[in-house]
Design an enzyme around this catalytic site. Sequence first.
Site, mmCIF file in Angstrom:
data_model
loop_
_atom_site.group_PDB
_atom_site.id
_atom_site.type_symbol
_atom_site.label_atom_id
_atom_site.label_comp_id
_atom_site.label_asym_id
_atom_site.label_seq_id
_atom_site.Cartn_x
_atom_site.Cartn_y
_atom_site.Cartn_z
ATOM 1 N N TYR A 248 0.850 -1.194 0.000
ATOM 2 C CA TYR A 248 0.000 0.000 0.000
ATOM 3 C C TYR A 248 0.883 1.240 0.000
ATOM 4 O O TYR A 248 1.917 1.291 0.671
ATOM 5 C CB TYR A 248 -0.890 0.010 1.241
ATOM 6 C CG TYR A 248 -1.579 1.339 1.480
ATOM 7 C CD1 TYR A 248 -2.645 1.749 0.694
ATOM 8 C CD2 TYR A 248 -1.132 2.201 2.486
ATOM 9 C CE1 TYR A 248 -3.270 2.975 0.901
ATOM 10 C CE2 TYR A 248 -1.749 3.425 2.704
ATOM 11 C CZ TYR A 248 -2.817 3.808 1.907
ATOM 12 O OH TYR A 248 -3.426 5.018 2.109
ATOM 13 N N CYS B 125 2.761 -7.569 1.738
ATOM 14 C CA CYS B 125 3.956 -8.371 1.424
ATOM 15 C C CYS B 125 3.724 -9.863 1.622
ATOM 16 O O CYS B 125 4.670 -10.635 1.798
ATOM 17 C CB CYS B 125 5.152 -7.895 2.241
ATOM 18 S SG CYS B 125 5.549 -6.155 1.971
#
Length: 216
Positions: A75, A180
């Site tokens: 993000y 991730c």
Amino acid sequence: MVDWLTSTGLVEYEAALADMEARVAAIAGGHADEAVWLLEHPPLYTAGTSARPEDISNPFGFPVYEARRGGQYTYHGPGQRVVYTMLDLTRRGRDVGCFVRDLERWVIAALAEFNVTGEVRKGRVGVWVARPDKPPLPDGSPREDKIAAIGIRLRRWVSFHGISINVEPDLAHFGGIVPCGIREHGVTSLVDLGLPVTMVDLDAALKKTFAQVLGG
């Protein structure tokens, strides 16, 4: 010489990518100095080369971009310092793993300016902060939150993309992805840790510690 570039306001992702790729081409061709670009993006998600479709739900409807950098979903948004590193790895030994570790060390050194202990974990690129103030995980292991993500790409041994460090983003926006690809740990920021750090403060720390780790 390394040029330090700082953008005010929010920089659209596609425009930033175009500018970054042009600078990388110029560096590779010997027509420009290396550069570190400090900026913020409007809210968006980027997908790295290892991104998995099941790791994004995006209830916010933010744009999603194929970044073609290493890593998974990340993000970006207001309150997060994005650090695009356009650096010549020919000067730094052409060792990609070593370069990524140097970026981690740089972030850790910058965080130490605020008495924050950043840590790395084997098999997890990025920088983490232990959270003894939170309950342990179900298996009893201590909780830790990610404070900085790293994902790079190379072209003719010049790096681009780079680092994102959470200063004061809306942490709820990370809920639209599995950041991730890691489900068992959370995400934090300097302000979430109780530190009244500004972008200007962080930028100063990054500039101060850059030469200690990466030279230039």
